[in-house]
Design an enzyme around this catalytic site. Sequence first.
Site, PDB file in Angstrom:
ATOM      1  N   GLY A  10      30.227  42.040  38.929  1.00  0.00           N
ATOM      2  CA  GLY A  10      31.349  42.700  38.260  1.00  0.00           C
ATOM      3  C   GLY A  10      32.197  41.629  37.584  1.00  0.00           C
ATOM      4  O   GLY A  10      32.662  40.700  38.242  1.00  0.00           O
ATOM      5  N   GLY A  12      34.877  42.417  35.457  1.00  0.00           N
ATOM      6  CA  GLY A  12      36.043  43.078  34.873  1.00  0.00           C
ATOM      7  C   GLY A  12      37.309  42.318  35.199  1.00  0.00           C
ATOM      8  O   GLY A  12      37.327  41.085  35.245  1.00  0.00           O
ATOM      9  N   ILE A  14      39.148  42.042  38.036  1.00  0.00           N
ATOM     10  CA  ILE A  14      39.143  41.216  39.254  1.00  0.00           C
ATOM     11  C   ILE A  14      38.092  40.109  39.115  1.00  0.00           C
ATOM     12  O   ILE A  14      38.350  38.945  39.425  1.00  0.00           O
ATOM     13  CB  ILE A  14      38.862  42.054  40.524  1.00  0.00           C
ATOM     14  N   GLY A  15      36.908  40.477  38.626  1.00  0.00           N
ATOM     15  CA  GLY A  15      35.813  39.504  38.496  1.00  0.00           C
ATOM     16  C   GLY A  15      36.218  38.305  37.646  1.00  0.00           C
ATOM     17  O   GLY A  15      35.884  37.159  37.980  1.00  0.00           O
ATOM     18  N   ARG A  85      40.896  52.780  39.774  1.00  0.00           N
ATOM     19  CA  ARG A  85      41.770  53.941  39.530  1.00  0.00           C
ATOM     20  C   ARG A  85      42.490  53.736  38.204  1.00  0.00           C
ATOM     21  O   ARG A  85      42.804  52.618  37.836  1.00  0.00           O
ATOM     22  CB  ARG A  85      42.806  54.066  40.655  1.00  0.00           C
ATOM     23  N   ILE A 126      34.809  44.454  47.339  1.00  0.00           N
ATOM     24  CA  ILE A 126      36.174  44.847  46.955  1.00  0.00           C
ATOM     25  C   ILE A 126      36.214  46.253  46.342  1.00  0.00           C
ATOM     26  O   ILE A 126      37.242  46.916  46.352  1.00  0.00           O
ATOM     27  CB  ILE A 126      36.763  43.834  45.931  1.00  0.00           C
ATOM     28  N   ASN A 128      36.270  50.086  45.358  1.00  0.00           N
ATOM     29  CA  ASN A 128      36.855  51.221  46.087  1.00  0.00           C
ATOM     30  C   ASN A 128      35.992  52.469  46.027  1.00  0.00           C
ATOM     31  O   ASN A 128      35.201  52.607  45.087  1.00  0.00           O
ATOM     32  CB  ASN A 128      38.222  51.547  45.474  1.00  0.00           C
ATOM     33  N   HIS A 183      41.772  51.243  53.824  1.00  0.00           N
ATOM     34  CA  HIS A 183      42.520  50.832  52.635  1.00  0.00           C
ATOM     35  C   HIS A 183      42.859  52.081  51.835  1.00  0.00           C
ATOM     36  O   HIS A 183      42.231  52.425  50.862  1.00  0.00           O
ATOM     37  CB  HIS A 183      41.673  49.882  51.795  1.00  0.00           C
TER      38      HIS A 183
HETATM   39  P1  A3D Z   1      37.195  46.733  36.058  1.00  0.00           P
HETATM   40  O1  A3D Z   1      38.086  45.818  35.297  1.00  0.00           O
HETATM   41  O2  A3D Z   1      36.857  48.059  35.439  1.00  0.00           O
HETATM   42  O3  A3D Z   1      35.838  45.950  36.380  1.00  0.00           O
HETATM   43  C1  A3D Z   1      34.751  46.542  37.022  1.00  0.00           C
HETATM   44  C2  A3D Z   1      33.505  46.024  36.344  1.00  0.00           C
HETATM   45  O4  A3D Z   1      32.357  46.518  37.045  1.00  0.00           O
HETATM   46  C3  A3D Z   1      33.359  46.492  34.882  1.00  0.00           C
HETATM   47  O5  A3D Z   1      33.404  45.390  34.008  1.00  0.00           O
HETATM   48  C4  A3D Z   1      32.016  47.187  34.856  1.00  0.00           C
HETATM   49  O6  A3D Z   1      31.272  46.962  33.665  1.00  0.00           O
HETATM   50  C5  A3D Z   1      31.334  46.590  36.078  1.00  0.00           C
HETATM   51  N1  A3D Z   1      30.204  47.372  36.556  1.00  0.00           N
HETATM   52  C6  A3D Z   1      30.052  48.716  36.585  1.00  0.00           C
HETATM   53  N2  A3D Z   1      28.840  49.037  37.066  1.00  0.00           N
HETATM   54  C7  A3D Z   1      28.209  47.865  37.348  1.00  0.00           C
HETATM   55  C8  A3D Z   1      26.937  47.539  37.881  1.00  0.00           C
HETATM   56  N3  A3D Z   1      26.063  48.479  38.219  1.00  0.00           N
HETATM   57  N4  A3D Z   1      26.632  46.241  38.051  1.00  0.00           N
HETATM   58  C9  A3D Z   1      27.518  45.280  37.693  1.00  0.00           C
HETATM   59  N5  A3D Z   1      28.743  45.518  37.192  1.00  0.00           N
HETATM   60  C10 A3D Z   1      29.074  46.803  37.031  1.00  0.00           C
HETATM   61  O7  A3D Z   1      37.785  47.013  37.509  1.00  0.00           O
HETATM   62  P2  A3D Z   1      38.575  45.994  38.476  1.00  0.00           P
HETATM   63  O8  A3D Z   1      37.945  44.654  38.388  1.00  0.00           O
HETATM   64  O9  A3D Z   1      40.033  46.143  38.228  1.00  0.00           O
HETATM   65  O10 A3D Z   1      38.271  46.682  39.898  1.00  0.00           O
HETATM   66  C11 A3D Z   1      36.959  46.664  40.435  1.00  0.00           C
HETATM   67  C12 A3D Z   1      36.877  47.535  41.689  1.00  0.00           C
HETATM   68  O11 A3D Z   1      37.737  47.004  42.708  1.00  0.00           O
HETATM   69  C13 A3D Z   1      37.321  48.988  41.484  1.00  0.00           C
HETATM   70  O12 A3D Z   1      36.470  49.856  42.201  1.00  0.00           O
HETATM   71  C14 A3D Z   1      38.723  49.010  42.063  1.00  0.00           C
HETATM   72  O13 A3D Z   1      39.106  50.296  42.510  1.00  0.00           O
HETATM   73  C15 A3D Z   1      38.562  48.047  43.221  1.00  0.00           C
HETATM   74  N6  A3D Z   1      39.812  47.493  43.740  1.00  0.00           N
HETATM   75  C16 A3D Z   1      39.907  47.328  45.081  1.00  0.00           C
HETATM   76  C17 A3D Z   1      41.053  46.818  45.632  1.00  0.00           C
HETATM   77  C18 A3D Z   1      41.155  46.644  47.115  1.00  0.00           C
HETATM   78  O14 A3D Z   1      42.152  46.174  47.597  1.00  0.00           O
HETATM   79  C19 A3D Z   1      40.059  47.051  47.970  1.00  0.00           C
HETATM   80  C20 A3D Z   1      42.140  46.457  44.821  1.00  0.00           C
HETATM   81  C21 A3D Z   1      42.018  46.637  43.454  1.00  0.00           C
HETATM   82  C22 A3D Z   1      40.835  47.150  42.910  1.00  0.00           C
END
Ligand code: A3D
Length: 305
Positions: A10, A12, A14-15, A85, A126, A128, A183
């Site tokens: 990932g 995005g 966070i990544g 979300r 990480i 959700n 969480h």
């Molecule tokens: P975002 O910036 O959308 O990044 C997620 C990335 O995942 C996108 O770039 C997608 O292209 C990629 N992706 C989708 N499907 C695949 C796949 N099959 N293989 C590889 N990559 C893929 O989201 P984000 O970085 O803000 O958040 C990522 C996740 O973390 C989400 O599910 C959030 O809800 C979760 N999150 C969890 C917490 C916790 O405290 C647990 C806090 C904040 C976000």
Amino acid sequence: MAINKLGLIGGGNIGGVLFAEAAKRRLAKRIGFMDIKPPDLAKGKALDIAEGAPTISTDIHYDAGKEFNVLEGSEIVINTAGVPRTKRPDGTIPTREELLQTNIKITKSVAEGIQKYCPDATIISIANPLDAIVYTLYKILQPPKNKLMGMAGQLDSGRYRYFVAQEAGVSVENIEALVLGGHGDTMVPITRLATIGGIPAEEIIPKDRLDAIVERVRFAGGELVKLFGNGSAYYAPAASAIEMAEAYLKDKKRVIPSAALCEGEFGVDGYFIGVPTVIGAGGIEKILEFKLLPEEQEMLNKTLI
Ligand code: A3D
């Protein structure tokens, strides 16, 4: 001492922070960075960050792309693949559980990728809804329980610490606070264990203010979803996961609340929930169990429903 390879699934919000921070801290000699987003988000972000490397005086070596093979040989992987979300047009926000259907499908492909290219890696997840996604990875990959953990407790406890520090007007460095459980909005902040310079926070902050802080912690993720308008928190979640990774890589034996497989601890059997863990070279080396008050236990039981 840096490990050979850290994998990031990932790329995005966070990544991207994970990549930059891991590079800055030189956590690994090489970073594997994967995201399915076309034309090639992972490759683009990695290049952008690498182009900043001379300015921050660090060397970055990476494999980035849309396929899981860039993860080959990773000793530890951090998984953020999944939709976050985001605020709906009517201003309401979904629960983390509403992401389940989409993110479980993504998690299945993530598990396949890990299985194929780095089956022995320690995993910090990480995406959700946190606890359900970690459980799915567990069911598919069946790793030793010390090698799979979910990041949430460090973030939730960090938020709690920050709000207490603000209220007391002291440095965050002097605040300890612990959030257990799932969480979600039913997470369990253990107020009696919050301390300010070793002094119980309850002795310093009036009860109504502490109650308000607890409420804010429970909905802190939603507060940011509302403010962002698109997407959810990413800097603090990334910083929290990096702390966990670093504790593992440097064998720090840090006490960090994380989602771990409980087998009887805190009355929970067979589920991943947020508990105080000791993280070192052995992954989750220990769960630090302590006696909860009846009302705390009741709140914890509710997070499992
Ligand atoms: P975002 O910036 O959308 O990044 C997620 C990335 O995942 C996108 O770039 C997608 O292209 C990629 N992706 C989708 N499907 C695949 C796949 N099959 N293989 C590889 N990559 C893929 O989201 P984000 O970085 O803000 O958040 C990522 C996740 O973390 C989400 O599910 C959030 O809800 C979760 N999150 C969890 C917490 C916790 O405290 C647990 C806090 C904040 C976000």
